[in-house]
Design a protein around this motif. Structure first.
Motif, PDB file in Angstrom:
ATOM      1  N   VAL A 292     -33.497 -21.930 -46.328  1.00 57.25           N
ATOM      2  CA  VAL A 292     -34.029 -21.226 -45.157  1.00 57.25           C
ATOM      3  C   VAL A 292     -32.943 -20.377 -44.505  1.00 57.25           C
ATOM      4  O   VAL A 292     -33.184 -19.234 -44.108  1.00 57.25           O
ATOM      5  N   ALA A 293     -31.728 -20.918 -44.415  1.00 57.83           N
ATOM      6  CA  ALA A 293     -30.637 -20.168 -43.785  1.00 57.83           C
ATOM      7  C   ALA A 293     -30.294 -18.910 -44.557  1.00 57.83           C
ATOM      8  O   ALA A 293     -29.817 -17.927 -43.981  1.00 57.83           O
ATOM      9  N   SER A 294     -30.535 -18.908 -45.860  1.00 56.31           N
ATOM     10  CA  SER A 294     -30.203 -17.745 -46.677  1.00 56.31           C
ATOM     11  C   SER A 294     -31.165 -16.587 -46.456  1.00 56.31           C
ATOM     12  O   SER A 294     -30.842 -15.438 -46.778  1.00 56.31           O
ATOM     13  N   LEU A 295     -32.339 -16.854 -45.903  1.00 62.67           N
ATOM     14  CA  LEU A 295     -33.359 -15.816 -45.768  1.00 62.67           C
ATOM     15  C   LEU A 295     -32.983 -14.790 -44.708  1.00 62.67           C
ATOM     16  O   LEU A 295     -32.404 -15.121 -43.675  1.00 62.67           O
ATOM     17  N   THR A 296     -33.334 -13.557 -44.950  1.00 65.99           N
ATOM     18  CA  THR A 296     -33.234 -12.532 -43.913  1.00 65.99           C
ATOM     19  C   THR A 296     -34.404 -12.704 -42.951  1.00 65.99           C
ATOM     20  O   THR A 296     -35.336 -13.475 -43.209  1.00 65.99           O
TER      21      THR A 296
END
Length: 440
Positions: A413-417
């Motif tokens: 989730v943290a990797s998502l823009t």
């Protein structure tokens, strides 16, 4: 010293620069065959510039959504500006400019979608699994998730940067339970490493006592504060959210001073904060009002340039007065920030906080962002590895225990823009086409 290319490669570039040692140039996973034409620190900077994590910052919120307008800064443009400020300040103080540059480019890599609001929500949802912290996530990205090298046993070594560059990127060099105590006796929320990243954290910090930042990390930290203090104000003025002449209205001024104290200067008297605003308003290029014209925009740019020069100049002079002209690197010195400069930077940040972050218009935006993050975490926890991207699916499958599986989900989730998080939310949670839905 006139060093030939082959001699630089054999001797180690860091050892040839005043204040740096061969140990500073070491990598967690030793690499053979040094570059003849680039230093190890130059290679660190290049690896960051070519990383997918840095590219993703172009679609992540700095203060307002990246889709809000074409002028507002994103996490990427902010990071580039921080790197410019930090590189020059560090160079003047004797730091290797590429180490500082690399740290500045890396400092926000761990931020999830929706800026600090997304970080806060993820921390709450990960409370039972070690929490979530953007700076600890940055270390995780650099040493595990953004892969360039692997250990012999199959573990990722991440980008495998040098010890000096990794140490410079650690803004909060302590574990969660070691965070400094706040004035009210509670422990601070900021920390620099998750428990399952302690092996590389210990390697980076080998020989360093306590919680002190390296000199290069202190320069990065100051450059970050300086850049967003002036640029967020510039963005807010350009977007029409406020004007500097508002500070001339007693009630408005009182509110801004109160927010500045609550958010950034809790131990500072309001009179001192007011004096900081008076000093800022007295500079030659202070822009009371901007009408969006080309000439007005130029005036705004000149104001931000003068403020950056003012803050960096004061820090440079104070630090040089304390330490003299020798190169100030690694753990041999501390950046000196005059009290008045610290208060002026905080005052600029307080302006943005007053008119943007605490704006009533932002409340429903923050709530919808919260709903997106919460829904995605719930969906991924309920569906196992079904929707995870291959790299995170592998982490999930190899994870031992619920906490490790939750960490793999949080990494995803943290990797998502911002846009990708919205797309996942509408497609996977609500079963609707994304159709370019924007917050606002």
């Amino acid at each position: 010293m006139d060093v030939q290319p082959h001699e630089r490669a054999e001797a180690g570039y860091a050892a040839l620069r005043p204040g740096y040692t061969v140990e500073d140039e070491e990598r967690w996973l030793p690499e053979h065959g040094k570059s003849v034409y680039r230093s190890s620190f130059e290679r660190d900077r290049a690896r960051l510039l070519h990383s997918s994590a840095l590219r993703r910052l172009g679609a992540k919120t700095q203060v307002v959504s990246p889709d809000a307008d074409d002028f507002a800064r994103t996490r990427l443009t902010h990071s580039l500006e921080v790197a410019q400020v930090g590189r020059e300040l560090g160079r003047m103080l004797g730091c290797d400019p590429d180490v500082v540059d690399a740290a500045c480019l890396a400092h926000d890599l761990g931020h999830p979608p929706f800026g600090h609001n997304g970080e806060k929500v993820l921390d709450e949802l990960m409370g039972a699994s070690g929490g979530f912290e953007g700076n600890a996530q940055t270390l995780r990205l650099l040493t595990r998730l953004e892969t360039k090298r692997f250990h012999d046993d199959g573990r990722s070594a991440g980008l495998n940067l040098t010890r000096a560059s990794l140490d410079a990127a650690i803004k909060y060099p302590w574990r969660q339970h070691e965070a400094p105590l706040l004035a009210d006796g509670t422990r601070g929320a900021k920390f620099g490493a998750y428990e399952d990243d302690l092996d590389v954290f210990a390697w980076i910090r080998r020989g360093v006592d306590g919680r002190r930042q390296s000199m290069e990390a202190q320069v990065m930290d100051a450059a970050d504060d300086i850049a967003y203090s002036v640029h967020d104000v510039e963005d807010g003025i350009f977007s029409g959210q406020f004007q500097l002449r508002f500070l001339e209205v007693p009630l408005q001024r009182k509110r801004v001073i109160r927010v500045t104290r609550e958010w950034y200067l809790p131990d500072t008297e309001e009179d001192r904060i007011e004096e900081a605003f008076d000093r800022l308003a007295s500079i030659d290029r202070w822009v009371r009002e901007s009408d969006g014209s080309r000439r007005s925009l130029a005036a705004l740019k000149n104001m931000t340039s003068e403020l950056i020069g003012r803050f960096c100049g004061a820090i440079y002079e104070a630090t040089r007065e304390a330490y003299g002209d020798r190169p100030l690197v690694r753990h041999e010195a501390d950046l000196v920030i005059p009290r008045e400069t610290h208060e002026e930077i905080a005052a600029m940040k307080g302006l943005s906080a007053s008119y943007i972050m605490t704006s009533e218009q932002q409340r429903p935006v923050y709530q919808r962002q919260r709903e997106v993050i919460e829904s995605l975490i719930e969906l991924l926890r309920d569906s196992g590895d079904r929707y995870l991207e291959p790299m995170f699916r592998e982490d999930f499958q190899l994870a031992e225990g619920d906490a490790a599986r939750s960490r793999a989900i949080a990494d995803q989730v943290a990797s998502l823009t911002d846009g990708a998080a919205l797309e996942w939310y509408y497609a996977l949670v609500r079963g609707e086409p994304f159709a370019n839905r924007l917050f606002g």
